[in-house]
Design a protein around this motif. Structure first.
Motif, PDB file in Angstrom:
ATOM      1  N   GLY A  22       0.796  -1.225   0.000  1.00 10.35           N
ATOM      2  CA  GLY A  22       0.000   0.000   0.000  1.00 10.35           C
ATOM      3  C   GLY A  22       0.830   1.277   0.000  1.00 10.35           C
TER       4      GLY A  22
ATOM      5  N   SER B  95       2.764   1.962   4.394  1.00 10.97           N
ATOM      6  CA  SER B  95       3.905   1.349   5.072  1.00 10.97           C
ATOM      7  C   SER B  95       5.275   1.783   4.515  1.00 10.97           C
ATOM      8  CB  SER B  95       3.764  -0.175   5.138  1.00 10.97           C
ATOM      9  OG  SER B  95       3.304  -0.709   3.947  1.00 10.97           O
TER      10      SER B  95
ATOM     11  N   VAL C 214       9.136  -7.233   6.606  1.00 10.83           N
ATOM     12  CA  VAL C 214       8.441  -8.502   6.436  1.00 10.83           C
ATOM     13  C   VAL C 214       7.165  -8.261   5.635  1.00 10.83           C
ATOM     14  CG1 VAL C 214       7.382  -8.258   8.740  1.00 10.83           C
ATOM     15  CG2 VAL C 214       7.373 -10.489   7.619  1.00 10.83           C
ATOM     16  N   TYR C 215       6.936  -9.144   4.665  1.00  9.82           N
ATOM     17  CA  TYR C 215       5.732  -9.067   3.833  1.00  9.82           C
ATOM     18  C   TYR C 215       4.999 -10.399   3.924  1.00  9.82           C
ATOM     19  CZ  TYR C 215       2.930  -9.441  -0.436  1.00  9.82           C
ATOM     20  OH  TYR C 215       1.907  -9.663  -1.329  1.00  9.82           O
ATOM     21  N   PHE C 216       3.709 -10.338   4.191  1.00  7.10           N
ATOM     22  CA  PHE C 216       2.889 -11.545   4.253  1.00  7.10           C
ATOM     23  C   PHE C 216       2.164 -11.705   2.932  1.00  7.10           C
ATOM     24  CE2 PHE C 216       3.523 -10.008   8.525  1.00  7.10           C
ATOM     25  CZ  PHE C 216       3.874 -11.171   9.204  1.00  7.10           C
TER      26      PHE C 216
ATOM     27  N   ARG D 284      -4.394  -9.725  11.668  1.00  4.11           N
ATOM     28  CA  ARG D 284      -3.390  -8.707  11.996  1.00  4.11           C
ATOM     29  C   ARG D 284      -2.611  -9.106  13.250  1.00  4.11           C
ATOM     30  NH1 ARG D 284      -1.457  -5.490   9.854  1.00  4.11           N
ATOM     31  NH2 ARG D 284      -1.469  -3.831  11.380  1.00  4.11           N
TER      32      ARG D 284
ATOM     33  N   MET E 277      -0.050 -11.534  12.147  1.00  2.23           N
ATOM     34  CA  MET E 277       1.053 -10.830  11.457  1.00  2.23           C
ATOM     35  C   MET E 277       2.009 -10.222  12.470  1.00  2.23           C
ATOM     36  SD  MET E 277      -0.534  -8.633   8.340  1.00  2.23           S
ATOM     37  CE  MET E 277      -1.439  -9.351   6.985  1.00  2.23           C
TER      38      MET E 277
ATOM     39  N   ILE F 115       7.461  -1.610  12.958  1.00  6.33           N
ATOM     40  CA  ILE F 115       6.938  -0.381  12.344  1.00  6.33           C
ATOM     41  C   ILE F 115       5.745  -0.737  11.468  1.00  6.33           C
ATOM     42  CG2 ILE F 115       7.458   1.600  10.857  1.00  6.33           C
ATOM     43  CD1 ILE F 115      10.478   0.850  11.248  1.00  6.33           C
ATOM     44  N   THR F 116       4.645  -0.015  11.617  1.00  7.04           N
ATOM     45  CA  THR F 116       3.508  -0.203  10.712  1.00  7.04           C
ATOM     46  C   THR F 116       3.074   1.143  10.142  1.00  7.04           C
ATOM     47  OG1 THR F 116       1.704   0.178  12.264  1.00  7.04           O
ATOM     48  CG2 THR F 116       2.658  -2.042  12.234  1.00  7.04           C
ATOM     49  N   GLY F 117       2.246   1.081   9.120  1.00  3.97           N
ATOM     50  CA  GLY F 117       1.743   2.305   8.486  1.00  3.97           C
ATOM     51  C   GLY F 117       0.369   2.701   8.981  1.00  3.97           C
ATOM     52  N   GLU F 118       0.027   2.289  10.182  1.00  3.33           N
ATOM     53  CA  GLU F 118      -1.324   2.570  10.672  1.00  3.33           C
ATOM     54  C   GLU F 118      -1.531   4.048  11.023  1.00  3.33           C
ATOM     55  OE1 GLU F 118      -2.352  -1.620  12.888  1.00  3.33           O
ATOM     56  OE2 GLU F 118      -0.527  -0.539  13.414  1.00  3.33           O
TER      57      GLU F 118
ATOM     58  N   VAL G 208      -9.093   2.873   8.640  1.00  4.66           N
ATOM     59  CA  VAL G 208      -9.986   1.757   8.288  1.00  4.66           C
ATOM     60  C   VAL G 208     -10.409   1.079   9.595  1.00  4.66           C
ATOM     61  CG1 VAL G 208      -9.101   1.245   5.967  1.00  4.66           C
ATOM     62  CG2 VAL G 208      -7.934   0.289   7.954  1.00  4.66           C
TER      63      VAL G 208
ATOM     64  N   SER H 183      -9.732  -1.655  10.927  1.00  6.38           N
ATOM     65  CA  SER H 183      -8.688  -2.295  11.738  1.00  6.38           C
ATOM     66  C   SER H 183      -7.735  -1.286  12.347  1.00  6.38           C
ATOM     67  CB  SER H 183      -7.919  -3.295  10.885  1.00  6.38           C
ATOM     68  OG  SER H 183      -7.346  -2.626   9.784  1.00  6.38           O
ATOM     69  N   GLN H 184      -8.014  -0.007  12.170  1.00  6.22           N
ATOM     70  CA  GLN H 184      -7.123   1.014  12.740  1.00  6.22           C
ATOM     71  C   GLN H 184      -7.856   1.990  13.664  1.00  6.22           C
ATOM     72  OE1 GLN H 184      -4.621   2.667   9.597  1.00  6.22           O
ATOM     73  NE2 GLN H 184      -4.487   0.666   8.640  1.00  6.22           N
TER      74      GLN H 184
ATOM     75  N   LYS I 149      -4.783  10.860   5.187  1.00  6.62           N
ATOM     76  CA  LYS I 149      -4.330  10.153   3.981  1.00  6.62           C
ATOM     77  C   LYS I 149      -3.600  11.100   3.028  1.00  6.62           C
ATOM     78  CE  LYS I 149      -4.023   6.216   1.939  1.00  6.62           C
ATOM     79  NZ  LYS I 149      -3.707   4.927   2.577  1.00  6.62           N
TER      80      LYS I 149
ATOM     81  N   CYS J  75      -3.075  -9.170   0.504  1.00  4.50           N
ATOM     82  CA  CYS J  75      -3.731 -10.338   1.088  1.00  4.50           C
ATOM     83  C   CYS J  75      -4.907  -9.953   1.991  1.00  4.50           C
ATOM     84  CB  CYS J  75      -2.731 -11.204   1.845  1.00  4.50           C
ATOM     85  SG  CYS J  75      -2.161 -10.466   3.373  1.00  4.50           S
TER      86      CYS J  75
HETATM   87  P1  ATP Z   1      -0.703   0.191   3.638  1.00  6.47           P
HETATM   88  O1  ATP Z   1      -1.018   1.356   2.757  1.00  6.47           O
HETATM   89  O2  ATP Z   1       0.639   0.304   4.269  1.00  6.47           O
HETATM   90  O3  ATP Z   1      -0.925  -1.121   2.959  1.00  6.47           O
HETATM   91  P2  ATP Z   1      -3.286   0.072   4.687  1.00  6.47           P
HETATM   92  O4  ATP Z   1      -3.912   1.417   4.749  1.00  6.47           O
HETATM   93  O5  ATP Z   1      -3.628  -0.800   3.561  1.00  6.47           O
HETATM   94  O6  ATP Z   1      -1.733   0.268   4.823  1.00  6.47           O
HETATM   95  P3  ATP Z   1      -3.856  -2.118   6.497  1.00  6.47           P
HETATM   96  O7  ATP Z   1      -4.048  -3.021   5.362  1.00  6.47           O
HETATM   97  O8  ATP Z   1      -4.884  -2.042   7.584  1.00  6.47           O
HETATM   98  O9  ATP Z   1      -3.629  -0.604   6.071  1.00  6.47           O
HETATM   99  O10 ATP Z   1      -2.501  -2.433   7.181  1.00  6.47           O
HETATM  100  C1  ATP Z   1      -2.018  -1.703   8.246  1.00  6.47           C
HETATM  101  C2  ATP Z   1      -0.548  -1.951   8.362  1.00  6.47           C
HETATM  102  O11 ATP Z   1      -0.292  -3.331   8.557  1.00  6.47           O
HETATM  103  C3  ATP Z   1       0.211  -1.599   7.087  1.00  6.47           C
HETATM  104  O12 ATP Z   1       0.572  -0.239   7.040  1.00  6.47           O
HETATM  105  C4  ATP Z   1       1.400  -2.510   7.184  1.00  6.47           C
HETATM  106  O13 ATP Z   1       2.381  -1.960   8.056  1.00  6.47           O
HETATM  107  C5  ATP Z   1       0.822  -3.763   7.832  1.00  6.47           C
HETATM  108  N1  ATP Z   1       0.394  -4.742   6.802  1.00  6.47           N
HETATM  109  C6  ATP Z   1      -0.833  -4.900   6.263  1.00  6.47           C
HETATM  110  N2  ATP Z   1      -0.842  -5.894   5.359  1.00  6.47           N
HETATM  111  C7  ATP Z   1       0.407  -6.396   5.324  1.00  6.47           C
HETATM  112  C8  ATP Z   1       1.061  -7.444   4.591  1.00  6.47           C
HETATM  113  N3  ATP Z   1       0.416  -8.176   3.689  1.00  6.47           N
HETATM  114  N4  ATP Z   1       2.377  -7.664   4.814  1.00  6.47           N
HETATM  115  C9  ATP Z   1       3.045  -6.933   5.727  1.00  6.47           C
HETATM  116  N5  ATP Z   1       2.500  -5.925   6.427  1.00  6.47           N
HETATM  117  C10 ATP Z   1       1.206  -5.655   6.243  1.00  6.47           C
END
Ligand code: ATP
Ligand code: MG
Length: 392
Positions: free
Chosen positions: A189, A192, A209-211, A267, A270, A287-290, A295, A297-298, A323, A346
């Motif tokens: 996205g 992150s 890490v990427y799932f 989550r 993860m 570190i996350t992009g929350e 959304v 989940s945030q 945003k 995913c």
């Molecule tokens: P992003 O723009 O970074 O994808 P998002 O707005 O889509 O964020 P979410 O999908 O709720 O938000 O995810 C929140 C955070 O969880 C992401 O910013 C990222 O740090 C982590 N995350 C979500 N999906 C994955 C994934 N498939 N692999 C690794 N980290 C993930």
């Protein structure tokens, strides 16, 4: 015409015995950034300054662009350097410098000399005065302003003599490597990659890490994450990207937990897996992009639920950003165009129509008990099949 760069860095936090650590890390990062550039460079420290000397021809714009990605640099001064051939020759060179860099001479100036090599026959005050006079004589349109000059002409007398007057802004921050290491949860996205950039800017080295969830997510989706890691690595140096196959865990949760809690439980897994890898690789945080409320989940309540499974601190540098503000940074750092490519991630495959926005942690924990039979084994397998990609 320029043959070197003087690198300026902020003085904050680098006093005393930390100073050389800061400078050495900065030199390392500059070396890494310039490896990709045309030309050969020598990077050296002298008396609280870092110089980048060009040993060959080089591409000025490309070099500056790469230096502007090195955290810790506050300013980049293009320099003309020369051997010491006496004061008259120096005057000649300075006048030529001014003529080359400032075709329009209608401006104010001040000369600022620094005599770092004390056997130079004139002291700094004398150089300032005599050089000022020579400039006024050669270019009568120019005027002296000692308080707010439009051009501050620096002359540094060292082994060589350096002339510079321009400062190109650097990215600021601290050199990567001075602040430990953290594990970035990197999705495809917008958010992150920006989150990783922001923490790296404070001097933190980044692993990621990427799932992914094949076949629900494609190879192109994975490639997109690798590409994003590569873009971020222009600032951070090489990134160790762990690709974790998350499919079986996701399906297992899907089959055994209420669908509206799927995203939250996913989550939480993860975060658990990311933390396990983080601890194995000496990372001091996640570190996350929350960002609050972006959304379901945030929400604050959802963040309570995802946060409680981790012991390490979770850094969320975008937590208070809208945003649009995040988009602006992603455009500035060059990740936006890649982030908006349309490949599924995913989370979008398994999302419920009405995900919980106020998950109750006790309820979530209870539903996670439905997973007892197989989840440990699935997590173990996911960790064992970790695919490590070194991105640089
Ligand atoms: P992003 O723009 O970074 O994808 P998002 O707005 O889509 O964020 P979410 O999908 O709720 O938000 O995810 C929140 C955070 O969880 C992401 O910013 C990222 O740090 C982590 N995350 C979500 N999906 C994955 C994934 N498939 N692999 C690794 N980290 C993930
Ligand atoms: Mg996402």
């Amino acid at each position: 015409m320029f043959t070197a760069f003087l690198i300026k860095y902020a003085e904050i936090g680098i006093k005393g015995k930390n100073r050389y650590l800061f400078e050495d890390a900065l030199v390392q990062q500059i070396k890494y950034a310039l490896k990709k550039c045309e030309g050969e460079f020598k990077i050296h420290k002298t008396q609280g300054r870092i110089f980048v000397d060009a040993l060959t021809e080089f591409d000025f714009d490309e070099t500056v662009e790469n230096l502007q990605k090195v955290f810790g640099i506050s300013g980049i001064c293009p320099v003309v350097s020369m051997e010491d051939e006496g004061f008259e020759k120096l005057c000649e060179n300075v006048l030529k410098y001014i003529d080359d860099v400032y075709p329009d001479k209608n401006m104010t100036f001040k000369v600022h000399a620094r005599r770092a090599r004390k056997n130079f026959p004139k002291d700094s005050m004398t150089i300032n005065m005599e050089m000022g006079e020579a400039i006024l004589k050669a270019y009568p349109e120019m005027h002296v302003d000692v308080h707010k000059p439009e051009m501050l002409l620096n002359i540094e007398i060292r082994e060589k003599i350096y002339i510079y007057s321009m400062i190109i802004p650097g990215p600021g921050g601290m050199p990567v490597g001075t602040g430990g290491k953290a594990m970035l949860l990197l999705s495809g996205g917008i958010d992150s990659p920006v989150a990783g950039y922001m923490i790296a800017k404070r001097g933190v080295k980044i692993d990621a890490v990427y799932f992914h969830a094949p076949p629900y997510t494609s190879d192109r989706a994975k490639q997109k994450v690798v590409d994003l890691a590569r873009l971020v690595s222009k600032y951070t140096g090489p990134i160790y990207l762990h690709v974790i196959n998350f499919t079986d865990i996701q399906l297992y949760i899907y089959e055994n937990c209420p669908h509206e809690e799927l995203t939250i439980i996913m989550r939480r897994y993860m975060m658990r897996i990311a933390e396990t890898i983080a601890k194995q690789t000496d990372c001091l945080g996640l570190i996350t992009g929350e960002s609050i409320g972006q959304v379901a989940s945030q929400t604050m309540a959802s963040l309570v639920a995802t946060n409680e499974v981790c012991e390490l601190p979770v850094y969320r540098p975008l937590i208070g950003f809208d945003k649009q503000e995040i988009v602006e940074i992603s455009e500035k750092i060059g990740t936006f165009e890649t982030s908006i490519l349309p490949y599924e991630d995913c989370c979008t495959i398994f999302v419920a129509k009405h995900p919980v926005t106020k998950p109750n942690v006790k309820v979530i924990r209870k539903h996670e008990q439905n997973l007892e039979e197989k989840i440990d084994e699935l997590v173990k397998t996911a960790l064992e099949t970790d695919e490590l990609i070194v991105v640089s």
